[in-house]
Design a protein around this motif. Structure first.
Motif, mmCIF file in Angstrom:
data_model
loop_
_atom_site.group_PDB
_atom_site.id
_atom_site.type_symbol
_atom_site.label_atom_id
_atom_site.label_comp_id
_atom_site.label_asym_id
_atom_site.label_seq_id
_atom_site.Cartn_x
_atom_site.Cartn_y
_atom_site.Cartn_z
ATOM 1 N N ARG A 1 0.826 -1.215 0.000
ATOM 2 C CA ARG A 1 0.000 0.000 0.000
ATOM 3 C C ARG A 1 0.863 1.268 0.000
ATOM 4 O O ARG A 1 0.412 2.322 -0.464
ATOM 5 C CB ARG A 1 -0.916 0.020 1.224
ATOM 6 N N ARG A 2 2.043 1.176 0.524
ATOM 7 C CA ARG A 2 2.889 2.368 0.672
ATOM 8 C C ARG A 2 4.073 2.394 -0.282
ATOM 9 O O ARG A 2 4.846 3.347 -0.271
ATOM 10 C CB ARG A 2 3.402 2.445 2.120
ATOM 11 N N HIS A 3 4.231 1.346 -1.094
ATOM 12 C CA HIS A 3 5.412 1.311 -1.945
ATOM 13 C C HIS A 3 5.255 2.279 -3.122
ATOM 14 O O HIS A 3 4.242 2.258 -3.818
ATOM 15 C CB HIS A 3 5.681 -0.097 -2.468
ATOM 16 N N PRO A 4 6.246 3.127 -3.374
ATOM 17 C CA PRO A 4 6.105 4.144 -4.424
ATOM 18 C C PRO A 4 6.020 3.570 -5.831
ATOM 19 O O PRO A 4 5.581 4.283 -6.742
ATOM 20 C CB PRO A 4 7.366 5.000 -4.254
ATOM 21 N N ASN A 5 6.437 2.326 -6.028
ATOM 22 C CA ASN A 5 6.408 1.750 -7.375
ATOM 23 C C ASN A 5 5.273 0.750 -7.561
ATOM 24 O O ASN A 5 5.281 -0.031 -8.516
ATOM 25 C CB ASN A 5 7.742 1.075 -7.686
#
Length: 326
Positions: free
Chosen positions: A273-277
Motif C-alpha cells: 500500500r505504501r510502496h512508491p512503485n
C-alpha cells in the motif's frame, strides 16, 4: 413457488433481476451477506441464487433446495465449492463474457503506466520537484519491449490485440491455448520459465486453480529480468504478495500494477500500500457502466433459463442428478 435470491451485490438497483423473477412468477429476495452463516440463512430452501462474493460452502449448498442453480456474477467462481456442488446436484454457472474488454483496457492501462513510469514522474512533480527523464532510466521503446501473457483466454487475447499496435513483442504461456488462434494474434507460445525469463512485463490472465496458485512467487520473480514489471487483473491468489513486495524492495521488480488481492481488501498494514512503485486499484478492472449492465442482464437471463428448466448457457460444473423441486 420458485425462490430466487441475490446474496450480495454492488449494483445501483436490481431491476433486471426483479424482472427475471417476475417472468418466473415469483418475487426476488435480496440480501447483503458476507459470512457462511449469513449465506446459509439467506439461501435456505432457495432454488436460484445469484451470488457475488458470498461464500458458497458445502453447508450453504446443503441448505438449498434440491436441483438448485447458482449464477455467479462474473467470471471467477472460486468462492463456490464446486466439488460439493457436484455432489449435491447443484448447478453452478458464471458470466464469462460481460466485460472482458473492460478488464483488458484496465490491464493495458496499468502496463503502459508502469512501462512509461508515469506514476513515478507524477509523484516527483506532486512533491514540488523536477527531474530529468533519464533519472528514472531505463525506459524502453515499445518496439524493444516484450510483454508476457500468463493465459490466452478471451481477456488475454484482448490485451494482446491492444498492445500490438504499439509495437510490443507478445509471448505467452498457456497449456490450454488454441494454437491456431494464438498464431492469428501474432503471439509466440513459450514454456513457463521462458515467459518469466524473457518478458519485461508479465500480465496475468488465468483463473484461480491449484496450478495457478501463487504462480508469481519468489522463484519465478528471480527468473525475471532485473527491473521488470507484473500486472494482475485476474485473481489475487495468483500472486505471492509478500514475494512481490520483496522483489520491489530489492529492485528485481521496477513496478507492479495490481487490481486484485488475496485477501481482499489488501490489509491496511501491507507494505504494498505504501510502496512508491506499486499502482493499486480496488478490484476495479471489471467496472464500466456498460459492463455492469451486461453482467446483470446476462445473469438474469441465466436465472430465467434455470427457472424454466432450459439448458444453461454457462454451466461450469457437472452436478449429480437430483430431483428438482421447481
Amino acid at each position: 413457488m420458485v425462490r430466487m435470491v441475490v446474496t450480495d451485490h454492488i449494483f445501483a438497483d436490481l431491476e433486471q433481476e426483479r424482472s427475471a423473477a417476475a417472468a418466473l412468477g415469483t418475487e426476488l429476495e435480496s440480501f447483503n451477506v458476507a459470512t457462511e452463516e449469513e449465506t446459509v440463512e439467506a439461501l435456505r430452501g432457495a432454488n436460484i441464487a445469484l451470488v457475488n462474493f458470498a461464500p458458497v460452502t458445502d453447508a450453504v449448498l446443503a441448505a438449498m433446495a434440491p436441483g438448485a442453480v447458482i449464477v455467479r456474477y462474473g467470471i471467477g467462481y472460486d468462492n463456490i465449492d464446486l466439488e460439493a456442488a457436484d455432489a449435491r446436484g447443484v448447478s453452478v454457472c458464471n458470466v464469462p463474457d460481460y466485460g472482458g474488454d473492460t478488464v483488458a483496457d484496465h490491464a493495458v492501462t496499468l502496463a503502459l503506466m508502469l512501462l512509461r513510469k508515469v506514476t513515478q514522474f507524477d509523484r516527483v512533480l506532486e512533491a514540488g520537484e523536477w527531474t530529468s527523464p533519464p533519472a528514472l532510466a531505463p525506459i524502453l521503446a515499445s518496439s524493444q519491449t516484450t510483454v508476457g501473457l500468463f493465459g490466452t483466454g478471451r481477456i488475454g487475447l484482448a490485451v494482446a490485440r491492444r498492445l500490438q499496435p504499439f509495437g510490443f513483442k507478445v509471448i505467452a504461456y498457456d497449456p490450454f491455448a488454441n494454437q491456431e488462434t494464438v498464431r492469428e494474434y501474432g503471439i509466440e507460445l513459450v514454456p513457463l520459465d521462458e515467459l518469466f525469463g524473457r518478458a519485461h512485463l508479465v500480465s496475468l490472465h488465468a483463473p484461480a486453480t491449484s496450478a495457478t496458485y501463487k504462480i508469481v512467487n519468489a522463484g519465478n520473480l528471480a527468473r525475471m529480468r532485473p527491473g521488470s514489471f507484473i500486472v494482475n487483473t485476474a485473481r489475487g491468489s495468483l500472486v505471492d504478495q509478500d514475494a512481490v513486495l520483496g522483489a520491489l524492495e530489492s529492485g528485481q521488480l521496477a513496478g507492479v500494477g495490481l487490481d486484485v488481492f488475496d485477501p481482499e481488501p489488501l490489509p491496511r498494514e501491507h507494505g504494498l500500500r505504501r510502496h512508491p512503485n506499486a499502482i493499486l486499484t480496488p478490484h476495479a478492472a471489471f467496472y464500466s457502466e456498460q459492463s455492469l449492465q451486461n453482467l446483470q442482464r446476462l445473469a438474469a437471463e441465466e436465472a430465467i433459463r434455470a427457472g424454466r428448466g432450459e439448458k444453461l448457457r454457462c454451466l461450469v460444473n457437472s452436478p449429480a442428478l437430483t430431483t428438482s423441486n421447481f
